[in-house]
Design a protein around this motif. Structure first.
Motif: not given
Length: 272
Positions: A46-47, A52, A175, A198-199, A201-203, A258
């Motif tokens: 990701a991203p 998904n 991951d 991205y990581l 931003k997501s968590r 993304w």
């Protein structure tokens, strides 16, 4: 199990996949005649590449969907372990590797690269709330995770030597590295800036970027074809498509979707 054993097993598994492509004088003509282009990527990055609920999506998917439209062919996407992708390409199991591959001088001698699709400069992420680590040099003497077989690993290794020592732990996927960072088994993880941005931003409750996050020389991701005369036509057609998509705003829209921002990329393949 050693990395070599794992790689041999992965390559044996590739025997039942892919296009069975053989070298020809014009790979573009071949894929157009077949009506499809057979790809390989690792759908756990990701991203760029993600699954998904079993559906493939991400930066790479959106970009290559558009490139395929420009070529007039259907893309066939395959989820292949990273360590088996470049060897599989060399023996003709697929037409192109669309996993983001960092352009390096060593790889340029062995493969044909497309134009860059994203920034790949190596960066660092830590656990949120870890105030003991702020700038990159703070990883001296620490344990840092990184995906095996990547240019980011080599850059981290070289940087660690300049600091006087860093313990590096390699992982099959990012991951896995992120999971160990979240549980405190690692002090930091090294990867490309888009992936780590991205990581976070997501968590944001779990991860945070170093400040500054980047270290080392600027690098770029691109796609990879075999280095042979027949691949030149396909590489040129893909580059023409990427330039057209840059000029009409499609690349910008996909990056912003993304990555949250747009980075202007070189219009020629970097030589280092």
């Amino acid at each position: 199990m050693t990395i070599h054993t794992t790689l041999r097993a992965a390559l044996l598994g590739l025997a039942t996949l892919g296009s069975g492509t053989i070298a020809s004088a014009d790979q573009l003509a071949d894929v157009k005649a077949a009506g499809k282009i057979v790809t390989a990527t690792d759908m756990h990055y990701a991203p760029f590449d993600m699954l998904n609920n079993g559906t493939y999506e991400g930066v790479t998917k959106d970009l290559f969907d558009e490139v395929s439209k420009e070529l007039g062919v259907e893309p066939l996407y395959q989820d292949i372990p990273w360590t088996a992708e470049l060897p599989g390409l060399e023996v003709g199991k697929f037409d192109i590797v669309i996993a983001p591959v960092t352009i390096t001088p060593e790889r340029l001698e062995r493969y044909t690269f497309t134009l860059p699709i994203a920034d790949a400069t190596v960066s660092l992420v830590k656990a949120a709330g870890n105030d003991a680590l702020t700038k990159p040099e703070d990883i001296k003497g620490k344990t840092v995770g990184v995906q095996q077989g990547t240019a980011q690993f080599k850059q981290l290794e070289a940087y660690g030597q300049t600091l006087g020592g860093v313990t590096i732990k390699e992982y099959g996927t990012t991951d896995e590295a992120y999971a160990d960072l979240a549980t405190g088994r690692l002090d930091a993880v090294a990867g490309s800036l888009p992936n780590l941005t991205y990581l976070v931003k997501s968590r944001p409750e779990t991860f945070a970027l170093f400040e500054p996050a980047q270290f080392g020389e600027p690098k770029y991701f691109a796609w990879v074809l075999r280095k042979e005369e027949g691949s030149e036509t396909l590489a040129q057609a893909i580059n023409d498509a990427l330039l057209k998509m840059t000029d009409d705003g499609r690349v910008k829209a996909i990056q912003e979707k993304w990555l949250g921002s747009y980075t202007e990329l070189p219009r020629e393949v970097p030589t280092n």
